[in-house]
Scaffold this motif. Sequence first.
Motif, PDB file in Angstrom:
ATOM      1  N   TYR A 225      -2.838  72.155  62.021  1.00 39.86           N
ATOM      2  CA  TYR A 225      -4.109  71.882  62.697  1.00 39.86           C
ATOM      3  C   TYR A 225      -4.082  70.522  63.385  1.00 39.86           C
ATOM      4  O   TYR A 225      -4.621  70.359  64.478  1.00 39.86           O
ATOM      5  CB  TYR A 225      -5.258  71.928  61.691  1.00 39.86           C
ATOM      6  N   ARG A 226      -3.464  69.550  62.739  1.00 36.78           N
ATOM      7  CA  ARG A 226      -3.458  68.198  63.309  1.00 36.78           C
ATOM      8  C   ARG A 226      -2.156  67.482  62.966  1.00 36.78           C
ATOM      9  O   ARG A 226      -1.604  67.638  61.876  1.00 36.78           O
ATOM     10  CB  ARG A 226      -4.652  67.402  62.798  1.00 36.78           C
ATOM     11  N   LEU A 227      -1.676  66.680  63.912  1.00 36.29           N
ATOM     12  CA  LEU A 227      -0.501  65.846  63.703  1.00 36.29           C
ATOM     13  C   LEU A 227      -0.862  64.429  64.115  1.00 36.29           C
ATOM     14  O   LEU A 227      -1.315  64.204  65.233  1.00 36.29           O
ATOM     15  CB  LEU A 227       0.676  66.370  64.535  1.00 36.29           C
ATOM     16  N   ILE A 228      -0.690  63.481  63.189  1.00 34.35           N
ATOM     17  CA  ILE A 228      -1.002  62.077  63.464  1.00 34.35           C
ATOM     18  C   ILE A 228       0.284  61.255  63.257  1.00 34.35           C
ATOM     19  O   ILE A 228       0.756  61.097  62.144  1.00 34.35           O
ATOM     20  CB  ILE A 228      -2.103  61.536  62.530  1.00 34.35           C
ATOM     21  N   GLN A 229       0.829  60.777  64.353  1.00 38.64           N
ATOM     22  CA  GLN A 229       2.069  60.002  64.297  1.00 38.64           C
ATOM     23  C   GLN A 229       1.774  58.528  64.531  1.00 38.64           C
ATOM     24  O   GLN A 229       1.150  58.165  65.518  1.00 38.64           O
ATOM     25  CB  GLN A 229       3.057  60.500  65.344  1.00 38.64           C
TER      26      GLN A 229
ATOM     27  N   LYS B 237       6.849  55.227  62.086  1.00 36.08           N
ATOM     28  CA  LYS B 237       6.522  54.694  60.767  1.00 36.08           C
ATOM     29  C   LYS B 237       6.241  55.834  59.789  1.00 36.08           C
ATOM     30  O   LYS B 237       6.810  55.901  58.701  1.00 36.08           O
ATOM     31  CB  LYS B 237       5.308  53.769  60.851  1.00 36.08           C
ATOM     32  N   ASP B 238       5.348  56.733  60.189  1.00 35.14           N
ATOM     33  CA  ASP B 238       5.061  57.917  59.380  1.00 35.14           C
ATOM     34  C   ASP B 238       4.298  58.937  60.211  1.00 35.14           C
ATOM     35  O   ASP B 238       3.796  58.637  61.293  1.00 35.14           O
ATOM     36  CB  ASP B 238       4.279  57.571  58.105  1.00 35.14           C
ATOM     37  N   ILE B 239       4.214  60.151  59.686  1.00 44.67           N
ATOM     38  CA  ILE B 239       3.483  61.241  60.329  1.00 44.67           C
ATOM     39  C   ILE B 239       2.622  61.925  59.280  1.00 44.67           C
ATOM     40  O   ILE B 239       3.088  62.224  58.180  1.00 44.67           O
ATOM     41  CB  ILE B 239       4.442  62.274  60.955  1.00 44.67           C
ATOM     42  N   LEU B 240       1.363  62.141  59.614  1.00 40.50           N
ATOM     43  CA  LEU B 240       0.482  62.933  58.763  1.00 40.50           C
ATOM     44  C   LEU B 240       0.340  64.306  59.412  1.00 40.50           C
ATOM     45  O   LEU B 240      -0.084  64.414  60.564  1.00 40.50           O
ATOM     46  CB  LEU B 240      -0.892  62.281  58.623  1.00 40.50           C
ATOM     47  N   LEU B 241       0.723  65.330  58.675  1.00 41.82           N
ATOM     48  CA  LEU B 241       0.672  66.693  59.172  1.00 41.82           C
ATOM     49  C   LEU B 241      -0.460  67.421  58.468  1.00 41.82           C
ATOM     50  O   LEU B 241      -0.411  67.645  57.260  1.00 41.82           O
ATOM     51  CB  LEU B 241       2.013  67.380  58.900  1.00 41.82           C
ATOM     52  N   GLY B 242      -1.511  67.755  59.222  1.00 42.08           N
ATOM     53  CA  GLY B 242      -2.664  68.456  58.656  1.00 42.08           C
ATOM     54  C   GLY B 242      -2.473  69.958  58.768  1.00 42.08           C
ATOM     55  O   GLY B 242      -2.314  70.489  59.865  1.00 42.08           O
TER      56      GLY B 242
ATOM     57  N   LYS C  48     -15.051  71.781  59.751  1.00 43.07           N
ATOM     58  CA  LYS C  48     -15.665  73.007  60.260  1.00 43.07           C
ATOM     59  C   LYS C  48     -15.447  74.171  59.299  1.00 43.07           C
ATOM     60  O   LYS C  48     -15.123  75.293  59.712  1.00 43.07           O
ATOM     61  CB  LYS C  48     -15.105  73.345  61.649  1.00 43.07           C
ATOM     62  N   GLY C  49     -15.597  73.883  58.006  1.00 44.08           N
ATOM     63  CA  GLY C  49     -15.482  74.915  56.991  1.00 44.08           C
ATOM     64  C   GLY C  49     -14.056  75.272  56.604  1.00 44.08           C
ATOM     65  O   GLY C  49     -13.841  76.154  55.764  1.00 44.08           O
ATOM     66  N   ARG C  50     -13.091  74.589  57.205  1.00 43.24           N
ATOM     67  CA  ARG C  50     -11.680  74.879  56.899  1.00 43.24           C
ATOM     68  C   ARG C  50     -11.086  73.739  56.081  1.00 43.24           C
ATOM     69  O   ARG C  50     -11.291  72.563  56.379  1.00 43.24           O
ATOM     70  CB  ARG C  50     -10.877  75.026  58.197  1.00 43.24           C
ATOM     71  N   LYS C  51     -10.339  74.091  55.026  1.00 46.55           N
ATOM     72  CA  LYS C  51      -9.680  73.072  54.230  1.00 46.55           C
ATOM     73  C   LYS C  51      -8.370  72.688  54.904  1.00 46.55           C
ATOM     74  O   LYS C  51      -7.510  73.538  55.136  1.00 46.55           O
ATOM     75  CB  LYS C  51      -9.391  73.565  52.809  1.00 46.55           C
ATOM     76  N   ILE C  52      -8.243  71.406  55.235  1.00 45.77           N
ATOM     77  CA  ILE C  52      -7.033  70.889  55.871  1.00 45.77           C
ATOM     78  C   ILE C  52      -6.305  69.998  54.869  1.00 45.77           C
ATOM     79  O   ILE C  52      -6.833  68.979  54.435  1.00 45.77           O
ATOM     80  CB  ILE C  52      -7.359  70.084  57.150  1.00 45.77           C
ATOM     81  N   GLN C  53      -5.119  70.401  54.495  1.00 47.96           N
ATOM     82  CA  GLN C  53      -4.299  69.634  53.551  1.00 47.96           C
ATOM     83  C   GLN C  53      -3.266  68.833  54.337  1.00 47.96           C
ATOM     84  O   GLN C  53      -2.492  69.384  55.121  1.00 47.96           O
ATOM     85  CB  GLN C  53      -3.586  70.569  52.576  1.00 47.96           C
ATOM     86  N   TYR C  54      -3.270  67.526  54.127  1.00 48.31           N
ATOM     87  CA  TYR C  54      -2.317  66.662  54.832  1.00 48.31           C
ATOM     88  C   TYR C  54      -1.065  66.421  53.997  1.00 48.31           C
ATOM     89  O   TYR C  54      -1.129  66.252  52.780  1.00 48.31           O
ATOM     90  CB  TYR C  54      -2.961  65.321  55.178  1.00 48.31           C
ATOM     91  N   VAL C  55       0.057  66.425  54.693  1.00 42.03           N
ATOM     92  CA  VAL C  55       1.342  66.075  54.098  1.00 42.03           C
ATOM     93  C   VAL C  55       1.860  64.850  54.845  1.00 42.03           C
ATOM     94  O   VAL C  55       1.871  64.827  56.086  1.00 42.03           O
ATOM     95  CB  VAL C  55       2.363  67.228  54.222  1.00 42.03           C
ATOM     96  N   LYS C  56       2.243  63.827  54.100  1.00 44.97           N
ATOM     97  CA  LYS C  56       2.757  62.604  54.732  1.00 44.97           C
ATOM     98  C   LYS C  56       4.274  62.687  54.835  1.00 44.97           C
ATOM     99  O   LYS C  56       4.976  62.906  53.855  1.00 44.97           O
ATOM    100  CB  LYS C  56       2.360  61.366  53.921  1.00 44.97           C
ATOM    101  N   LEU C  57       4.763  62.504  56.051  1.00 47.57           N
ATOM    102  CA  LEU C  57       6.200  62.537  56.325  1.00 47.57           C
ATOM    103  C   LEU C  57       6.685  61.127  56.643  1.00 47.57           C
ATOM    104  O   LEU C  57       6.088  60.437  57.467  1.00 47.57           O
ATOM    105  CB  LEU C  57       6.492  63.457  57.508  1.00 47.57           C
ATOM    106  N   THR C  58       7.740  60.721  55.994  1.00 48.33           N
ATOM    107  CA  THR C  58       8.323  59.396  56.228  1.00 48.33           C
ATOM    108  C   THR C  58       9.783  59.565  56.641  1.00 48.33           C
ATOM    109  O   THR C  58      10.536  60.259  55.958  1.00 48.33           O
ATOM    110  CB  THR C  58       8.251  58.533  54.960  1.00 48.33           C
ATOM    111  N   PRO C  59      10.196  58.951  57.766  1.00 47.76           N
ATOM    112  CA  PRO C  59      11.590  59.096  58.216  1.00 47.76           C
ATOM    113  C   PRO C  59      12.576  58.573  57.170  1.00 47.76           C
ATOM    114  O   PRO C  59      12.341  57.536  56.547  1.00 47.76           O
ATOM    115  CB  PRO C  59      11.642  58.233  59.481  1.00 47.76           C
TER     116      PRO C  59
END
Length: 213
Positions: A165-169, A151-156, A132-143
């Motif tokens: 903006y988004r958290l994918i666990q 296993k991991d988390i993607l933090l947008g 939606k016109g916004r740049k979302i940069q994901y950072v991958k987090l690993t325990p």
Amino acid sequence: MKKVIFLAMILGCVSLAHAQSAKSLLDEVSAKVKSYDNIVIDFKWNLNNAKEGVNQDTRGDVTIKGEQYILNMLGTTRMFDGSTIYTVVPEDEEVTISKYNADDDKEITPSELLTFYEKGFTSKMDISQTIKGRKIQYVKLTPIDSKAEIKDILLGIDAQTKHIYRLIQTDANGTKYTLTVNSFKTNQPLSKTLFTFDQAKFEKDGYYINRLD
């Protein structure tokens, strides 16, 4: 051989730069979050496990002020006043009251939702998307703990506002939880009694008060 060593050094430097930039971005997000008096978030929550044939969507909202929070989700309200957790289930007309113990409670609480990554994870830059016109940069987090259930988390992160903006666990069993922020409001006018539990009100309405401590 010298070329191979040189290439390895270059790749190592690139990886280090990515790790540093990921940490720098997370530090910016953390500093931004801590600068607000309060935060009010409306969100979409998805639970997905393809193996089990589960795909569930729900909406919710949370108000956070320091360690205090009120979370509304799945027909339940959970409030934390800084020392005690109150879980209100209108369908059952029941309130469960319990003392919070950080050593016993291993889940990510709403008050930690925006800063949980500061401890226990390694981080590196991942993909970026334009939504939606916004740049979302994901950072991958690993325990750091190899035995962790996660296993991991993607933090947008919104590159402009530095808001999550988004958290994918993704858990080790393949279950994926996705939280997408619909609105992110800060420094809202909140009632002074917002995080005060009124037991008399619920007793008057016929609720059963269940004290666990």
